[in-house]
Design a protein around this motif. Structure first.
Motif, PDB file in Angstrom:
ATOM      1  N   GLN A 192     -14.665 -50.794 -69.362  1.00 40.91           N
ATOM      2  CA  GLN A 192     -13.635 -49.770 -69.453  1.00 40.91           C
ATOM      3  C   GLN A 192     -12.873 -49.673 -68.133  1.00 40.91           C
ATOM      4  O   GLN A 192     -11.647 -49.607 -68.099  1.00 40.91           O
ATOM      5  N   GLN A 195     -10.698 -52.649 -67.766  1.00 37.84           N
ATOM      6  CA  GLN A 195      -9.558 -52.515 -68.673  1.00 37.84           C
ATOM      7  C   GLN A 195      -8.516 -51.600 -68.058  1.00 37.84           C
ATOM      8  O   GLN A 195      -7.328 -51.911 -68.055  1.00 37.84           O
ATOM      9  N   ASP A 196      -8.965 -50.459 -67.547  1.00 37.09           N
ATOM     10  CA  ASP A 196      -8.034 -49.504 -66.958  1.00 37.09           C
ATOM     11  C   ASP A 196      -7.313 -50.129 -65.778  1.00 37.09           C
ATOM     12  O   ASP A 196      -6.119 -49.971 -65.601  1.00 37.09           O
ATOM     13  N   ARG A 197      -8.094 -50.844 -64.982  1.00 34.08           N
ATOM     14  CA  ARG A 197      -7.534 -51.435 -63.776  1.00 34.08           C
ATOM     15  C   ARG A 197      -6.489 -52.488 -64.099  1.00 34.08           C
ATOM     16  O   ARG A 197      -5.554 -52.695 -63.359  1.00 34.08           O
ATOM     17  N   TYR A 198      -6.703 -53.172 -65.222  1.00 30.87           N
ATOM     18  CA  TYR A 198      -5.790 -54.262 -65.567  1.00 30.87           C
ATOM     19  C   TYR A 198      -4.747 -53.864 -66.595  1.00 30.87           C
ATOM     20  O   TYR A 198      -4.105 -54.703 -67.194  1.00 30.87           O
ATOM     21  N   ARG A 199      -4.583 -52.578 -66.799  1.00 29.11           N
ATOM     22  CA  ARG A 199      -3.559 -52.157 -67.756  1.00 29.11           C
ATOM     23  C   ARG A 199      -2.173 -52.437 -67.193  1.00 29.11           C
ATOM     24  O   ARG A 199      -1.926 -52.234 -66.014  1.00 29.11           O
ATOM     25  N   ILE A 201       1.459 -51.219 -67.170  1.00 26.43           N
ATOM     26  CA  ILE A 201       2.226 -50.036 -67.523  1.00 26.43           C
ATOM     27  C   ILE A 201       3.708 -50.383 -67.538  1.00 26.43           C
ATOM     28  O   ILE A 201       4.183 -51.097 -66.654  1.00 26.43           O
ATOM     29  N   LEU A 240      -3.891 -60.732 -68.218  1.00 28.69           N
ATOM     30  CA  LEU A 240      -3.624 -60.426 -69.619  1.00 28.69           C
ATOM     31  C   LEU A 240      -3.702 -61.701 -70.462  1.00 28.69           C
ATOM     32  O   LEU A 240      -4.315 -61.718 -71.528  1.00 28.69           O
ATOM     33  N   TYR A 384       1.365 -42.914 -63.600  1.00 27.41           N
ATOM     34  CA  TYR A 384       0.117 -43.658 -63.785  1.00 27.41           C
ATOM     35  C   TYR A 384      -0.635 -43.764 -62.459  1.00 27.41           C
ATOM     36  O   TYR A 384      -1.835 -43.491 -62.395  1.00 27.41           O
ATOM     37  N   ARG A 388      -4.231 -42.158 -61.232  1.00 24.96           N
ATOM     38  CA  ARG A 388      -5.296 -43.050 -60.780  1.00 24.96           C
ATOM     39  C   ARG A 388      -5.783 -42.677 -59.375  1.00 24.96           C
ATOM     40  O   ARG A 388      -6.983 -42.603 -59.135  1.00 24.96           O
TER      41      ARG A 388
END
Ligand code: ADP
Ligand code: MG
Length: 508
Positions: A192, A195-199, A201, A240, A384, A388
């Motif tokens: 998780q 995932q958040d780190r590699y989102r 935006i 990604l 964002y 963070r």
């Protein structure tokens, strides 16, 4: 420890081969069956059958409440028994759980510890009980017990030994299951977090196009070159592509080609054998090899020297390489992604980058737009990062003032998203903890002459915008010294003060 137990039993009392086979079978289940409830039931049922007991049960201790609860209960009254709870120290199970020692009671009616309630309530006749603790790392986690033999014979010492083995198996099963549970949870948390780190935006058309192109190439092994200015998110996009493709469970290895001189880069890329050069005291596995089955992301590929370019070309073409100082060819299956902020086509035409390598790397090219080309993403990104960085510091609730946001949107961000992220982080740390103000942003007021000159403003609004920025710039330059700033701007200090009030400028 458990295998040892089995072995000792073989020595002490010659068990039949079939008994030992059954035990082996259970040991196997313990390490392979992952559903704990199912496994515990299996263990207890097998124990019952093997010992020809009338009933048996497994109780787990809940440390917090100090209660033992039936996890498994066999025998004709099993279902009813399961509804009971036993306090630590209460009855025979409670006693064994408390003392952590096995107990064999040939006649319960003569034993003061006997907790009659369950028998009375279920009408299950009980004479003898054998009860053994279950332990994990020296802590009692519950008990296993059997009640009476079917043929009426007394429960003996051999039965106790066998029961101990079953209790050990159950402990091991529980301990394994708890470990697996913990690993699973940790793994989920980590995933998780990643995932958040590699989102990625952004909602701009430019970014959407890039993401849809990335998803198109993700499923194949197509070599892809990501071009774009520094800080636009090229590495993020590479991640990604990797994550969206069939190699997602294999590693993505990153190598920054600009960071190292040629000889070190070669060692990083291909690894080396022991003794390949002075200082090579042991074998080192290179990044190409580490990326086998996965993806190798070559960052800043434009900085690679011609010598390295030739070596890289060979791996890409042939899918194999030699470690430095090695003589055995090593085959790999690697997907290559690369990124650069240079115009590589130009580098090729000017002879600084090998054309053949360029065509290999550039089968598909994706261009990351600069942040100033997709300014509509700025508010999303700013919020964002605000969330963070607050989260990282245990803060929340900060806002971005409208003026600060206007300024962020107006600014050109030469360092792109990375610069924006840094600006927001700095504002979170250095600001007032309530909102990000314009003065919290380390943005040089660039393009000042154009500041506020947007279609749709009246001339007066545009001039006011300019004045505001200009005053702030001078105040910042003088470290907030109003007299000095007024002098620089060629106005009276009192006039400056009036302007500060009028425009709501606090000390810059
Ligand atoms: N669209 C985006 N959404 C969220 N974070 C981003 C985005 N683009 C870039 N970043 C962040 O900005 C920083 C720079 O991105 P990076 O991928 O390293 O850029 P590049 O490789 O092009 O220099 C990283 O911390 C990255 O997580
Ligand atoms: Mg980068």
């Amino acid at each position: 420890m458990h295998a040892g137990n089995l072995y000792r039993m073989e020595q002490a009392a010659p068990l039949s081969d079939s008994t030992i086979d059954r035990l082996r079978e259970i040991s196997h289940w313990v390490s392979s069956v992952l559903d704990l409830d199912q496994l515990l039931e299996l263990i207890i049922e097998t124990a019952t059958r093997m010992m020809r007991a009338k009933a048996s049960s497994l109780l787990l201790l809940d440390r917090k409440s100090g209660k033992l609860r039936f996890k498994v209960a066999t025998g004709e009254k099993g279902d009813e028994v399961r509804r009971f709870e036993v306090n630590l120290g209460q009855g025979i199970a409670g006693y064994v759980a408390q003392k952590g020692e096995p107990l064999l009671i040939p006649d319960v009616t003569k034993d003061a510890r006997w907790y009659k309630k369950i028998s009375e309530s279920t009408g299950f006749q009980t004479r003898s009980i054998a009860c053994v603790p279950m332990r994990v790392e020296d802590e009692t986690i519950g008990v296993v017990e059997i009640i009476d033999k079917e043929d009426g014979s007394p429960i003996g010492r051999e039965d106790m030994k066998l029961l101990t083995v079953f209790a050990d198996l159950a402990s091991m099963a529980i301990s394994n299951a708890r470990k697996i549970d913990r690993f699973k949870r940790e793994n989920e948390d980590l995933k998780q977090e990643l995932q958040d780190r590699y989102r990625i935006i952004g909602e701009s058309a430019g970014l959407r196009k890039v993401i849809s192109d990335a998803l198109k190439v993700a499923n194949s092994k197509t070599t892809t070159l990501i071009q774009g200015e520094s800080g636009t998110g090229k590495e993020l996009l590479a991640r990604l592509i990797h994550r969206a493709g069939p190699r997602k469970n294999q590693p993505m290895i990153v190598l920054n080609c600009a960071a190292l001189p040629e000889t070190l880069l070669e060692a990083e890329l291909f690894g080396y054998e022991r003794g390949a050069f002075t200082g090579a005291t042991s074998r080192k596995i290179g990044k190409v090899e580490l990326a086998d089955g996965g993806t190798l992301f070559l960052d800043e590929i434009g900085e690679m020297t011609p010598g390295m370019q030739a070596k890289l070309l060979r791996v890409i073409q042939e899918g194999m390489f030699y470690r430095v100082g090695g003589t055995t060819p090593i085959k790999v299956d690697v997907r290559f992604l690369s990124a650069t902020n240079r115009d590589i086509a130009k580098e090729v035409s000017e002879g600084r980058f090998r054309e053949d390598l360029f065509y290999r790397l550039n089968v598909v090219q994706i261009h990351m737009p600069a942040l100033r080309e997709r300014k509509e993403d700025i508010p999303l990104l700013a919020h964002y990062f605000l969330e963070r960085f607050q989260k990282e510091r245990g803060l929340h609730g900060m806002k971005i003032s409208p003026e600060a946001m206007r300024r962020m949107k107006r600014y050109d961000w030469p360092g792109n998203v990375r610069e924006l992220a840094n600006a927001v982080e700095r504002a979170v740390v250095m600001g007032n903890g309530i909102e990000i103000r314009p003065e919290d942003l380390p943005i040089a007021v660039e393009g000042l002459a154009r500041a506020g000159s947007e279609v749709g403003l009246t001339l007066k609004e545009a001039v006011d915008n300019f004045k505001k920025d200009f005053i702030r710039l001078n105040l910042r330059h003088t470290g907030g010294n109003r007299s000095h700033a007024a002098r620089l701007m060629g106005i009276q200090r009192t006039y400056l003060s009036r302007m500060l009030t009028k425009y709501g400028i606090r000390d810059a």
